[in-house]
Design a protein around this motif. Sequence first.
Motif, PDB file in Angstrom:
ATOM      1  N   ASP A 156      53.134   3.168  30.395  1.00  0.00           N
ATOM      2  CA  ASP A 156      53.994   2.018  30.110  1.00  0.00           C
ATOM      3  C   ASP A 156      54.056   1.745  28.622  1.00  0.00           C
ATOM      4  OD1 ASP A 156      55.680  -0.144  31.101  1.00  0.00           O
ATOM      5  OD2 ASP A 156      54.101  -1.488  30.409  1.00  0.00           O
ATOM      6  N   ARG A 157      52.944   1.961  27.916  1.00  0.00           N
ATOM      7  CA  ARG A 157      52.962   1.797  26.457  1.00  0.00           C
ATOM      8  C   ARG A 157      53.899   2.824  25.824  1.00  0.00           C
ATOM      9  NH1 ARG A 157      53.608  -1.058  22.139  1.00  0.00           N
ATOM     10  NH2 ARG A 157      52.564  -0.240  20.281  1.00  0.00           N
ATOM     11  N   GLN A 160      57.364   1.574  26.356  1.00  0.00           N
ATOM     12  CA  GLN A 160      57.685   0.446  25.492  1.00  0.00           C
ATOM     13  C   GLN A 160      58.006   0.897  24.067  1.00  0.00           C
ATOM     14  OE1 GLN A 160      54.850  -2.758  25.482  1.00  0.00           O
ATOM     15  NE2 GLN A 160      55.272  -3.346  27.597  1.00  0.00           N
ATOM     16  N   GLU A 204      46.306   0.671  28.004  1.00  0.00           N
ATOM     17  CA  GLU A 204      47.577  -0.006  28.298  1.00  0.00           C
ATOM     18  C   GLU A 204      47.623  -1.399  27.674  1.00  0.00           C
ATOM     19  OE1 GLU A 204      50.291   1.046  29.105  1.00  0.00           O
ATOM     20  OE2 GLU A 204      50.411   2.203  30.949  1.00  0.00           O
ATOM     21  N   SER A 206      50.110  -2.566  26.729  1.00  0.00           N
ATOM     22  CA  SER A 206      51.433  -3.035  27.144  1.00  0.00           C
ATOM     23  C   SER A 206      51.346  -4.201  28.116  1.00  0.00           C
ATOM     24  CB  SER A 206      52.209  -1.885  27.803  1.00  0.00           C
ATOM     25  OG  SER A 206      51.518  -1.409  28.948  1.00  0.00           O
ATOM     26  N   GLY A 209      51.893  -7.640  26.974  1.00  0.00           N
ATOM     27  CA  GLY A 209      53.271  -7.962  26.616  1.00  0.00           C
ATOM     28  C   GLY A 209      53.955  -8.795  27.676  1.00  0.00           C
ATOM     29  N   THR A 215      56.998 -11.169  23.005  1.00  0.00           N
ATOM     30  CA  THR A 215      57.334  -9.885  23.619  1.00  0.00           C
ATOM     31  C   THR A 215      58.265 -10.085  24.805  1.00  0.00           C
ATOM     32  OG1 THR A 215      55.158  -9.043  22.968  1.00  0.00           O
ATOM     33  CG2 THR A 215      56.390  -7.759  24.581  1.00  0.00           C
TER      34      THR A 215
END
Length: 382
Positions: A156-157, A160, A204, A206, A209, A215
């Motif tokens: 997922d990072r 992103q 992660e 992310s 966020g 974000t």
Amino acid sequence: MDIASLRRSRVDQVGSFLRPEWLKSAFLAHARGKLPLSELEAAQDRAIAELVAKQRALGLPFVTDGEYRRLNWQVSFSAVEGWDLWPGTWEAFLKAPSNMAEGEQPNARGLDTVVSARTPATARLRLADSFPLKELRYLRDIAPDLPAKVTLMGPDRVCQMCDVAGSAPHYADGDDFLADVVAIQRRMAEELVAAGCSYLQLDEPSYTGYVDPATLARMTERGEDPLRNLRRAVEADNAVIAGLAGRVVTGLHICRGNRASMWHREGTYDAIAEAVLGGLRFDRLLLEYDTARAGGFEPLRFLPKDGPMVVLGLVTTKSGEVETVESLLRRLEEAGRFVDLDRVALSPQCGFASGIGGNLLPESAQWRKIEVIQETARRMWG
């Protein structure tokens, strides 16, 4: 140590350690064309061997290479055709210390580089080389008797960081891009396990966020649905490790930013706890909990009864102030109101050096913090 014992280890370490100054200088000399790659790699080998000896002497349950071959933590997903961060990472590295005089020692902030701009894919992704596999092979060569831990940037990072809109015609949307990222990381995970990795951790950041107001606002402005993205992220992380149970310990780390002792996001776990803590299928979840930004321990109630160990990152890597055993024991007891302490372990909140420059604390404080974690674990669990 067998997989079952490692899974329940009371002490953890997120991955990176502070680099010696002479190793930072070797990176800089190579970047300036003054040191051949072979000599840089020899310097890395020496530094890693010394680090492993230190970890062995302290009796840590596993060893890492400190991420000493990386310019920053994102390098784990660097040698990927169609979306290669490696050239941009070196460019950023060279710009950071450009005002240094010849022979001047780099400082933490001057060398800390990270590629944070959104990068479009220039082709369908294809794994050219597994950087973490190279890291693991050397670690296994010098410490074949010790469990080895390797870290990967979570899918997922990666998603992103991609300019999906600018990736046409290669990718139509984020789902399409993420599917290829997962396939590549799944292959990387399988290769690492086959080569003797004992503990595989996804990083992660992310996830925070999805609780950080700034974000979330940017996601909404791009027309994204944060809740849908969150669910997709959980599915992607689970897909990377699917089928690996019993062959390797799996962990997932969540933080709010760590570069050069800075933080980048705010927000407690409450809004994502049910989806993340209840949905991830990892053996260990490593959660940042060193400041009030993380909120209270109430979200831990969403951990499934037969779910993962939760590794509480109560010890900060952002400063040299060393926590006391007594203060850590009090915080563990507080956490015990919401989760069975038999399922809890202890660690720093993040690595000590997410980028090559490292955080703003001396090496002596780094090792003292590790010792305090070990002593606290002995006092709490025996």
